[in-house]
Scaffold this active site. Sequence first.
Site, PDB file in Angstrom:
ATOM      1  N   PHE A 135       0.853  -1.185   0.000  1.00  0.00           N
ATOM      2  CA  PHE A 135       0.000   0.000   0.000  1.00  0.00           C
ATOM      3  C   PHE A 135       0.891   1.237   0.000  1.00  0.00           C
ATOM      4  CE2 PHE A 135      -4.472   1.155   0.782  1.00  0.00           C
ATOM      5  CZ  PHE A 135      -5.087  -0.025   0.412  1.00  0.00           C
ATOM      6  N   GLN A 194      -7.416  15.169   2.814  1.00  0.00           N
ATOM      7  CA  GLN A 194      -6.740  14.311   1.846  1.00  0.00           C
ATOM      8  C   GLN A 194      -7.555  14.089   0.564  1.00  0.00           C
ATOM      9  OE1 GLN A 194      -6.133   9.805   2.458  1.00  0.00           O
ATOM     10  NE2 GLN A 194      -4.098  10.693   2.658  1.00  0.00           N
ATOM     11  N   HIS A 210      -7.592  11.527  -2.495  1.00  0.00           N
ATOM     12  CA  HIS A 210      -7.079  10.213  -2.908  1.00  0.00           C
ATOM     13  C   HIS A 210      -6.859  10.263  -4.416  1.00  0.00           C
ATOM     14  CE1 HIS A 210      -6.950   5.941  -3.736  1.00  0.00           C
ATOM     15  NE2 HIS A 210      -6.998   5.660  -2.447  1.00  0.00           N
ATOM     16  N   LEU A 257     -14.339   5.711  -5.320  1.00  0.00           N
ATOM     17  CA  LEU A 257     -12.951   5.323  -5.077  1.00  0.00           C
ATOM     18  C   LEU A 257     -12.548   4.032  -5.756  1.00  0.00           C
ATOM     19  CD1 LEU A 257     -10.653   6.439  -3.140  1.00  0.00           C
ATOM     20  CD2 LEU A 257     -11.088   4.367  -1.857  1.00  0.00           C
ATOM     21  N   GLU A 298      -6.340   2.014  -3.232  1.00  0.00           N
ATOM     22  CA  GLU A 298      -4.904   1.865  -3.453  1.00  0.00           C
ATOM     23  C   GLU A 298      -4.523   0.389  -3.573  1.00  0.00           C
ATOM     24  OE1 GLU A 298      -2.920   5.277  -1.390  1.00  0.00           O
ATOM     25  OE2 GLU A 298      -2.119   3.563  -0.324  1.00  0.00           O
ATOM     26  N   ARG A 342      -0.342   9.576  -0.842  1.00  0.00           N
ATOM     27  CA  ARG A 342      -1.453  10.140  -1.620  1.00  0.00           C
ATOM     28  C   ARG A 342      -1.301  11.631  -1.911  1.00  0.00           C
ATOM     29  NH1 ARG A 342      -6.107   6.897   1.766  1.00  0.00           N
ATOM     30  NH2 ARG A 342      -5.565   4.872   0.882  1.00  0.00           N
ATOM     31  N   HIS A 369     -11.293  12.677   0.072  1.00  0.00           N
ATOM     32  CA  HIS A 369     -11.398  11.352   0.662  1.00  0.00           C
ATOM     33  C   HIS A 369     -11.425  11.328   2.185  1.00  0.00           C
ATOM     34  CE1 HIS A 369     -10.972   7.043   0.727  1.00  0.00           C
ATOM     35  NE2 HIS A 369      -9.818   7.098   1.354  1.00  0.00           N
ATOM     36  N   ARG A 416      -2.658  11.220   5.739  1.00  0.00           N
ATOM     37  CA  ARG A 416      -2.794   9.843   6.254  1.00  0.00           C
ATOM     38  C   ARG A 416      -2.270   8.832   5.238  1.00  0.00           C
ATOM     39  NH1 ARG A 416      -6.496   5.699   5.506  1.00  0.00           N
ATOM     40  NH2 ARG A 416      -8.132   6.924   4.500  1.00  0.00           N
TER      41      ARG A 416
HETATM   42  C1  LIG Z   1     -14.427   4.368  -0.301  1.00  0.00           C
HETATM   43  C2  LIG Z   1     -13.532   4.359   0.889  1.00  0.00           C
HETATM   44  C3  LIG Z   1     -12.567   3.377   1.036  1.00  0.00           C
HETATM   45  C4  LIG Z   1     -11.726   3.373   2.149  1.00  0.00           C
HETATM   46  N1  LIG Z   1     -10.793   2.383   2.284  1.00  0.00           N
HETATM   47  C5  LIG Z   1      -9.996   2.352   3.385  1.00  0.00           C
HETATM   48  C6  LIG Z   1      -9.054   1.320   3.579  1.00  0.00           C
HETATM   49  O1  LIG Z   1      -8.927   0.405   2.763  1.00  0.00           O
HETATM   50  N2  LIG Z   1      -8.277   1.348   4.692  1.00  0.00           N
HETATM   51  C7  LIG Z   1      -8.382   2.334   5.621  1.00  0.00           C
HETATM   52  O2  LIG Z   1      -7.660   2.315   6.612  1.00  0.00           O
HETATM   53  N3  LIG Z   1      -9.306   3.327   5.473  1.00  0.00           N
HETATM   54  C8  LIG Z   1     -10.113   3.352   4.393  1.00  0.00           C
HETATM   55  N4  LIG Z   1     -11.036   4.353   4.249  1.00  0.00           N
HETATM   56  C9  LIG Z   1     -11.256   5.299   5.364  1.00  0.00           C
HETATM   57  C10 LIG Z   1     -12.055   4.625   6.482  1.00  0.00           C
HETATM   58  O3  LIG Z   1     -12.977   3.724   5.936  1.00  0.00           O
HETATM   59  C11 LIG Z   1     -12.829   5.619   7.340  1.00  0.00           C
HETATM   60  O4  LIG Z   1     -12.004   6.690   7.693  1.00  0.00           O
HETATM   61  C12 LIG Z   1     -13.319   4.945   8.624  1.00  0.00           C
HETATM   62  O5  LIG Z   1     -14.010   3.761   8.317  1.00  0.00           O
HETATM   63  C13 LIG Z   1     -14.188   5.873   9.451  1.00  0.00           C
HETATM   64  O6  LIG Z   1     -14.746   5.118  10.505  1.00  0.00           O
HETATM   65  P1  LIG Z   1     -15.563   5.833  11.672  1.00  0.00           P
HETATM   66  O7  LIG Z   1     -15.976   4.775  12.618  1.00  0.00           O
HETATM   67  O8  LIG Z   1     -14.778   6.974  12.194  1.00  0.00           O
HETATM   68  O9  LIG Z   1     -16.822   6.477  10.932  1.00  0.00           O
HETATM   69  P2  LIG Z   1     -17.945   5.852   9.973  1.00  0.00           P
HETATM   70  O10 LIG Z   1     -17.714   4.436   9.655  1.00  0.00           O
HETATM   71  O11 LIG Z   1     -18.095   6.832   8.860  1.00  0.00           O
HETATM   72  O12 LIG Z   1     -19.226   5.902  10.889  1.00  0.00           O
HETATM   73  C14 LIG Z   1     -19.816   7.111  11.277  1.00  0.00           C
HETATM   74  C15 LIG Z   1     -21.046   6.792  12.091  1.00  0.00           C
HETATM   75  O13 LIG Z   1     -21.548   7.992  12.661  1.00  0.00           O
HETATM   76  C16 LIG Z   1     -22.951   8.034  12.518  1.00  0.00           C
HETATM   77  N5  LIG Z   1     -23.345   9.445  12.562  1.00  0.00           N
HETATM   78  C17 LIG Z   1     -22.842  10.479  11.859  1.00  0.00           C
HETATM   79  N6  LIG Z   1     -23.458  11.622  12.218  1.00  0.00           N
HETATM   80  C18 LIG Z   1     -24.361  11.296  13.170  1.00  0.00           C
HETATM   81  C19 LIG Z   1     -25.319  12.025  13.926  1.00  0.00           C
HETATM   82  N7  LIG Z   1     -25.480  13.355  13.776  1.00  0.00           N
HETATM   83  N8  LIG Z   1     -26.086  11.357  14.810  1.00  0.00           N
HETATM   84  C20 LIG Z   1     -25.981  10.007  14.969  1.00  0.00           C
HETATM   85  N9  LIG Z   1     -25.090   9.261  14.259  1.00  0.00           N
HETATM   86  C21 LIG Z   1     -24.300   9.908  13.385  1.00  0.00           C
HETATM   87  C22 LIG Z   1     -23.233   7.312  11.228  1.00  0.00           C
HETATM   88  O14 LIG Z   1     -24.545   6.797  11.228  1.00  0.00           O
HETATM   89  C23 LIG Z   1     -22.195   6.188  11.294  1.00  0.00           C
HETATM   90  O15 LIG Z   1     -22.723   5.103  12.018  1.00  0.00           O
HETATM   91  C24 LIG Z   1     -11.863   4.377   3.133  1.00  0.00           C
HETATM   92  C25 LIG Z   1     -12.843   5.375   2.986  1.00  0.00           C
HETATM   93  C26 LIG Z   1     -13.656   5.385   1.872  1.00  0.00           C
HETATM   94  C27 LIG Z   1     -14.649   6.475   1.723  1.00  0.00           C
END
Ligand SMILES: Cc1cc2nc3c(=O)[nH]c(=O)nc-3n(C[C@H](O)[C@H](O)[C@H](O)COP(=O)(O)OP(=O)(O)OC[C@H]3O[C@@H](n4cnc5c(N)ncnc54)[C@H](O)[C@@H]3O)c2cc1C
Length: 575
Positions: free
Chosen positions: A115, A235, A237, A247, A250, A281, A347, A389
Site C-alpha cells: 500500500f 486528503q 485520494h 474510489l 490503493e 497520496r 477522501h 494519512r
Molecule cells: C471508499 C472508501 C474506502 C476506504 N478504504 C480504506 C481502507 O482500505 N483502509 C483504511 O484504513 N481506510 C479506508 N477508508 C477510510 C475509512 O474507511 C474511514 O475513515 C473509517 O471507516 C471511518 O470510521 P468511523 O468509525 O470513524 O466512521 P464511519 O464508519 O463513517 O461511521 C460514522 C457513524 O456515525 C454516525 N453518525 C454520523 N453523524 C451522526 C449524527 N449526527 N447522529 C448520529 N449518528 C451519526 C453514522 O450513522 C455512522 O454510524 C476508506 C474510505 C472510503 C470512503
Amino acid sequence: MTEHTFDAVIVGAGGAGLRAALELAGQRVAVVSKLYPPRSHTGTAQGGIGAALGNLEEDYPEWHTFDTVKGGDYLVDQDAAELMCQEAVETVYELEHWGLPFDRTPDGRIAQRRFGGHTRNFGEAPVRRACHAADRTGHMILQTLYQQCIRHDVRFFNEFQMLDLLVDEGTCRGIVAYETSTGELHTFHAPAVLLATGGFGRLYRVTSNAHALTGDGVAIAWRRGIPLMDMEFFQFHPTGLYRLGILLSEAARGEGAVLLNRHGERFMERYAPTLKDLAPRDMISRVMYQEIRAGNGIDGKDFLHLDFRHLGRKVLEEKLPDITEFVRTYLGIDPAEQPVPVVPTAHYAMGGIPTNNDGQVIVDERGTPLRGLYAAGECACVSVHGANRLGTNSLVDILVFGRRAGRHMAAYLRQAAREPVMVNPHSTVEAQLREWQARSQGEPPARIRDDLQALMMDKVSVFRSGSGLAEAAEGLRALRERYGRARLDDRGRRFNQDLLEAIELGFLLDLAEATVAAALHRTESRGAHYREDYPRRDDAQWLKHILVYRGEDGRISFRYKPVVITRFPPKERTY
Ligand SMILES: Cc1cc2nc3c(=O)[nH]c(=O)nc-3n(C[C@H](O)[C@H](O)[C@H](O)COP(=O)(O)OP(=O)(O)OC[C@H]3O[C@@H](n4cnc5c(N)ncnc54)[C@H](O)[C@@H]3O)c2cc1C
C-alpha cells in the site's frame, strides 16, 4: 420529548463506535446512529488494515511508525503513532479471533499486500503490510464488530440523529437526538459520551464519501466551544473514477496497477523513483494535477489513466472484485481490456476534534480534557495522521483508539459522579427546528450545498493560495447569508430528509469555515496542504498543530499545540 438515562452514549455505529461499545458491554450503553449500523462508512473501506504482522516478509511496528510519521509530513504526534502501530498487531488478531474472514497465504496465515507509503527498513522499498479481505475489508470489519455487539446485547438507537451535545460547566452530560421516523426529540443523559460520527468529505463536489458524511459531530463540538485541530489538512485520494469520485482503492496499485499519462508514460517513476505508484497520496494527487496542467491528461483533458490490463482477469476477479464491478457498472469499461479514467477525489479528514491517546476530548494546547467527552475515528484528531494519512491507517486508527476510548470510559464511569439531569436540555434544538419549520420562502438548501461544494473544490482542494483562500472565505460569508434565508419544501414530521439535509448543510458550512481559516493561517506547504504562494515546508515556524476556535461572537482565533517528537526528527520527504 423522550428522556433516556444511560451510563455511556456512543454516537456513531462505524468501526470506531462499535469497537468502543464492546469495551462498555455490560454497562448501560446506548449506540445512537443516524444510519442503520452496517450502512456506516467503515463498510466501504476497500483495500486493507495496516499491521506489521510480517506474514510475507520481515516487518516491525517501528517501521510502520516511521512510515506513518514520514507519510504525515512530520506533523504526526509520534507517541500516538507508536501506540497505534504496536497495538495494530493485536487488533488485527482480535478481529481474526472474532471470525473476520481475512484472505490467507498458502500456509493459512493472514495475507498482506502493498500500500502507498508503507516500506521496509525505514524507506528502503515497499513492504506487504495491509491485511485484507479481497477489496471488502471494511465491510467485513463492520459486520464482525456488529455481530459482536449484538452478541453482547449492546442497545442500538438506529436512525436517530444527534443534533446537540449537552455541555455544562466544563462537563459533558449527554446529547439530544432527532428520531427520523417520528420527528420526535430524545434526550440521552449520560456521564460519558463518545463522538464517533465519521468524516466530512461532502464538503467537496468530487468525493469518495457517501451522502451522510457531513461531519455532524465535529461541527456540533465546535459550536459548543471545543476547538478543532489540523483542519487545514484534507486528503485527496489519487484514484477516483473520473467525474464521479467513486474510489478505486490503493489496493489496485498495491496489486500492480499503474498510472499513465496521454503518452502512455508511467509518470510516477519521474517523481518518486523508489515507491513510484505507491508514493503517498498527497504527493501523487499533486503530481496528477501537475501532469494535467502540463497538457499530459488523456487526450489533453482533465483526467489520467489507471491501467490494470497487465494484471489479468484472475487477479481482478479474485483480489479486486468490487473495484472491477464499480468500473464496469459506472463507466461501462472492462478494466481487463481498457485503462480506467481517474482523477483525485476528496477522501479523508485528517483534522477534527482533538483528543489525547485515551480518546478524551481536549480543549487547549496543554491537553486539558473536557470531563465526560470522548471522540474516536475519523471525526477525531489524535493526531496519528498529521498532514497526510497513509492508506490502511484509518482502519487501524478507528479500532485502536475506539478500543482505548471505550476502556477509558469504562474506568471513568467507575468514579464519575451521577449529576442531576439538566433542565430544558433540548431548548436549543427545539428553537432551531421551530425556525426551520416556519421558513416557507427562500431558496432550497440543496442549491447552496452545490455552490459550497463547488467553491471548496475550486479554492480549497489540492492546490491552494492566499488569494484563493481569501476568496473562499468571502464566498462562505455569502453562502451563510443565503443559508439564513433558505426554505424547506417538506415541513412534516416523519422522515423529513429535507429538514435533516438543511441542518447538515449548516454543519458543512461551519466545517468549511474552520478549514478555510486554518488553511489561510498556515503559510507553508506540508502534506495535503499545498500553498502555491508558500511552496516549502517551514519547520521553524509551522512544526505545530493549529487549534481553531470560534467564540460566541463568531470570531475565529488560533492556538498552537506542539508536535510530539520521540524518535524521528523531521527530514526532507523523498520517496
Ligand atoms: C471508499 C472508501 C474506502 C476506504 N478504504 C480504506 C481502507 O482500505 N483502509 C483504511 O484504513 N481506510 C479506508 N477508508 C477510510 C475509512 O474507511 C474511514 O475513515 C473509517 O471507516 C471511518 O470510521 P468511523 O468509525 O470513524 O466512521 P464511519 O464508519 O463513517 O461511521 C460514522 C457513524 O456515525 C454516525 N453518525 C454520523 N453523524 C451522526 C449524527 N449526527 N447522529 C448520529 N449518528 C451519526 C453514522 O450513522 C455512522 O454510524 C476508506 C474510505 C472510503 C470512503
